[in-house]
Design a protein around this motif. Structure first.
Motif, PDB file in Angstrom:
ATOM      1  N   UNK A 129     -37.774 -11.659  52.592  1.00 17.70           N
ATOM      2  CA  UNK A 129     -36.680 -12.559  52.237  1.00 17.70           C
ATOM      3  C   UNK A 129     -35.428 -11.795  51.802  1.00 17.70           C
ATOM      4  N   UNK A 130     -35.621 -10.933  50.795  1.00 18.53           N
ATOM      5  CA  UNK A 130     -34.459 -10.265  50.220  1.00 18.53           C
ATOM      6  C   UNK A 130     -33.767  -9.356  51.225  1.00 18.53           C
ATOM      7  N   UNK A 131     -34.549  -8.622  51.988  1.00 12.29           N
ATOM      8  CA  UNK A 131     -33.935  -7.743  52.978  1.00 12.29           C
ATOM      9  C   UNK A 131     -33.205  -8.585  54.023  1.00 12.29           C
ATOM     10  N   UNK A 132     -33.770  -9.733  54.344  1.00 16.60           N
ATOM     11  CA  UNK A 132     -33.119 -10.599  55.315  1.00 16.60           C
ATOM     12  C   UNK A 132     -31.763 -11.095  54.806  1.00 16.60           C
ATOM     13  N   UNK A 133     -31.712 -11.417  53.535  1.00 21.84           N
ATOM     14  CA  UNK A 133     -30.437 -11.880  52.979  1.00 21.84           C
ATOM     15  C   UNK A 133     -29.399 -10.782  52.983  1.00 21.84           C
ATOM     16  N   UNK A 309     -25.508 -14.275  47.594  1.00 19.10           N
ATOM     17  CA  UNK A 309     -26.964 -14.218  47.751  1.00 19.10           C
ATOM     18  C   UNK A 309     -27.424 -12.801  48.041  1.00 19.10           C
ATOM     19  N   UNK A 310     -26.662 -12.126  48.919  1.00 19.74           N
ATOM     20  CA  UNK A 310     -27.030 -10.754  49.268  1.00 19.74           C
ATOM     21  C   UNK A 310     -26.971  -9.859  48.034  1.00 19.74           C
ATOM     22  N   UNK A 311     -25.974 -10.111  47.204  1.00 15.21           N
ATOM     23  CA  UNK A 311     -25.826  -9.318  45.975  1.00 15.21           C
ATOM     24  C   UNK A 311     -27.052  -9.507  45.072  1.00 15.21           C
ATOM     25  N   UNK A 312     -27.475 -10.771  44.927  1.00 14.26           N
ATOM     26  CA  UNK A 312     -28.644 -11.043  44.087  1.00 14.26           C
ATOM     27  C   UNK A 312     -29.901 -10.407  44.678  1.00 14.26           C
ATOM     28  N   UNK A 313     -30.030 -10.501  45.999  1.00 11.82           N
ATOM     29  CA  UNK A 313     -31.208  -9.924  46.650  1.00 11.82           C
ATOM     30  C   UNK A 313     -31.215  -8.413  46.543  1.00 11.82           C
ATOM     31  N   UNK A 314     -30.036  -7.839  46.758  1.00  8.19           N
ATOM     32  CA  UNK A 314     -29.956  -6.379  46.728  1.00  8.19           C
ATOM     33  C   UNK A 314     -30.249  -5.879  45.324  1.00  8.19           C
TER      34      UNK A 314
END
Ligand SMILES: Nc1ncnc2c1ncn2[C@@H]1O[C@H](COP(=O)(O)OP(=O)(O)O)[C@@H](O)[C@H]1O
Ligand SMILES: [Mg+2]
Length: 582
Positions: A129-133, A309-314
């Motif tokens: 999930x996170x890498x996908x975001x 979202x990408x920031x939160x995932x990263x």
């Protein structure tokens, strides 16, 4: 944005793709810009022809010419959009691939205590999930952002060059649109996350049902299990419906604001045109510009939420990448390993539970000796094994192997020379051979057969339909606990290690087979050090030395006969176990 900085190294690595992609984006926007002008020319030409009473033929030709040009530019724009995706999106996929591998590598480096602290679902999510975001940021978000930049630059400067007054009016609704879309897409993201989470609950319930289907049937639990599924499924439906109701706002909102802009263009443009500031063609041209701007403006909101979202995932991914492995390899040089093992006042407390599993343990084994470790469940037997293969590092005391502090040995060489057989005999889905060789390419077929023979599993393997090539595990032959244990034993034997650790791995093997395996091992491993962990005295009675553990402490030690003579805990257990067996 600071968490996304980690990705800069990848952006730098693929800078050519990014650069070329940017150029393609620019070119495709240039081609997108001109058709509006052609429309203006067409309109103006019609007007001119009417006022000049020109023949129908000449206008025919003009209109066809501009029509053709519009088609040509649309095709060229399309071609460059294709190239733009082929570069920017391809770059994002490549970075996704690299990042996934980076995370996976890190996972494998981290020590066991890390895995105790984090649950599996969470770890899986980060790599999927996170890498996908993060990829959504690198691909679509970045592409739209660059696209937006060029489009705004080109279109707005064009509009201003035609008429400042009209441009200002037409642009008013756009910021409102951007903010509105930002809020709506934020809501959409939130709702879709909630429904995603519900979906994974549903999946794990279903999965659990599949793996425990026999227990469910035997206990006649179908009804219960269905109710549970039904409730969760209902919950999922409810969350999906909420998502749909938010999504339904998205397009009407955009269309409303396009409409407002278009009407403004016609109204203000009509007045300007009446005053002779612009031509009627300009109005048509402006309507096209407004339409060109709406989608990018709408995507400002969307891109912003993607980046958030990408920031939160990263951030989550970075947390892992930054975790320090507790068990470090401090020596990459060649360090010879031998079967000489010594524990000096070793104590160990599991960091996560605070359980003091070993207390001041002392023992010593020489090469070619067999050490038996005996004790009840939870007495600390496996913990000794964990410290020898450095799944954990001891808190205090010293551990020596080959007369060297264990921490000063090359960690990978140490593990390479330990043949560890775990208690649960885990097998991977794959063939019997693959499970024994475990991807070790120095192992040949002869070694595999030999190891299987030592582990007393040959007979069964020969009876499988495809022998050593039989698939075992979830989609193949189901093995009994004892068979699994013996295949794990073969896996340890095949690497020909110096130190063997058998962690209670004979528990599901019957007494007869156990005896045979131990005999095989004694003749095969007479040059090795063996550590046999067991709660059965029969498995360790031939050991050169036996440690008896209770609550992490050695309470008795010595040879089997001496321990029996002593008449303590060991003797008592031996007495119990032998009478049980007869
Ligand atoms: N990974 C772990 N994390 C936290 N506590 C553990 C872990 N493994 C074992 N323990 C605890 O340490 C104690 C000793 O366990 P262990 O060495 O596995 O015993 P044995 O192998 O003799 O059954 C037990 O109380 C157990 O609950
Ligand atoms: Mg154990």
């Amino acid at each position: 944005m600071k968490n996304l900085l980690h990705l800069n190294k990848y952006l730098f690595q693929y800078k050519t793709l990014l650069f070329v992609g940017t150029i393609f984006i620019l070119i495709s926007n240039v081609f997108a810009l001109y058709p509006a002008e052609f429309v203006r020319h067409s309109f103006d030409n019609i007007q001119e022809s009417i006022s000049n009473n020109n023949s129908e033929n000449s206008i025919h030709f003009t209109l066809l010419k501009y029509g053709g040009l519009i088609i040509l530019f649309a095709i060229l724009k399309g071609v460059f959009m294709y190239f733009m995706r082929q570069t920017v999106i391809v770059m994002s996929r490549k970075i996704e691939f690299d990042l996934k591998n980076e995370v996976y590598k890190k996972y494998q480096e981290l020590s066991l205590s890390f895995y105790k602290k984090n649950n599996t679902g969470d770890l899986m999510n980060r790599i999927t999930e996170d890498v996908n975001r993060v990829r959504m940021y690198l691909g679509p978000a970045m592409m739209y952002a660059i696209n937006m930049f060029f489009l705004f630059l080109l279109v707005i400067s064009k509009m201003f060059s035609i008429n400042t007054h009209l441009t200002l009016y037409v642009l008013i609704p756009l910021p409102i649109l951007a903010v509105a879309v930002y809020f709506v897409s934020n809501q959409i993201n939130k709702k879709s996350e909630q429904s995603q989470a519900q979906l994974s609950t549903l999946t794990s319930i279903t999965q659990e049902t599949f793996s425990a289907i026999n227990i469910i049937k035997i206990f006649r639990n179908e009804e219960n299990s269905f109710t549970r599924f039904y409730e969760e499924c209902k919950n999922y439906k409810y969350k999906q419906l909420k998502l749909v109701s938010v999504e339904a706002w998205f397009f009407p909102l955009i269309i409303l604001l396009i409409g407002v802009s278009t009407i403004t263009t016609i109204y203000v443009g009509g007045l300007e045109s009446f005053e002779g500031e612009i031509s009627t063609g300009n109005i048509a041209e402006f309507i096209i510009y407004v339409n060109m701007l709406t989608w990018p403006v709408a995507s400002v909101g969307w891109v912003t939420s993607l980046v958030q979202r990408a920031e939160a995932s990263m951030k989550r991914v970075n947390e892992f990448l930054a975790s320090e492995t507790e068990v470090k390899n401090l020596n990459t040089n060649n360090t010879p390993i031998s079967g000489n093992i010594q524990f000096k006042n070793v104590s160990f407390t599991y960091p996560d539970t605070g359980i003091r599993a070993l207390k001041e343990v002392n023992f010593k084994i020489k090469e070619n000796e067999t050490l038996g470790i005996f004790g009840k469940t939870g007495s600390g037997k496996s913990t000794i094994a964990n410290l020898i293969n450095r799944m954990y590092d001891r808190d205090s005391g010293e551990i020596y192997i080959a007369n060297t502090d264990i921490k000063e040995l090359n960690l990978f060489q140490l593990r390479r020379n330990i043949g560890y057989v775990p208690q649960d005999g885990f097998l991977f889905s794959g063939t019997v051979s693959e499970n024994i060789s475990f991807g070790n390419d120095v192992v040949n077929e002869e070694d595999i057969v030999q190891a299987a023979r030592t582990a007393e599993i040959t007979e069964e393997i020969e009876s499988f339909p495809e022998k050593y090539n039989t698939i075992i595990g979830e989609r193949g032959v189901q093995l009994s606990g004892g068979q699994r244990q013996r295949i794990s034993i073969a896996r340890a034997i095949v690497i020909d290690p110096i130190i063997y650790i058998f962690d209670d791995c004979l528990s599901a093997v019957d007494a007869n087979k156990e005896k045979l395996i131990l005999e095989n091992l004694r003749s095969k491993t007479k040059n090795n050090t063996n550590i046999i962990i067991s709660h059965r005295t029969s498995s360790i009675q031939y050991a050169d030395y036996i440690l008896v553990l209770e609550n992490g402490k050695i309470i008795e030690e010595g040879k089997h006969n001496n321990l029996i003579q002593k008449g303590g805990f060991y003797a008592e257990m031996h007495q119990k176990q032998t009478t049980e067996n007869t």
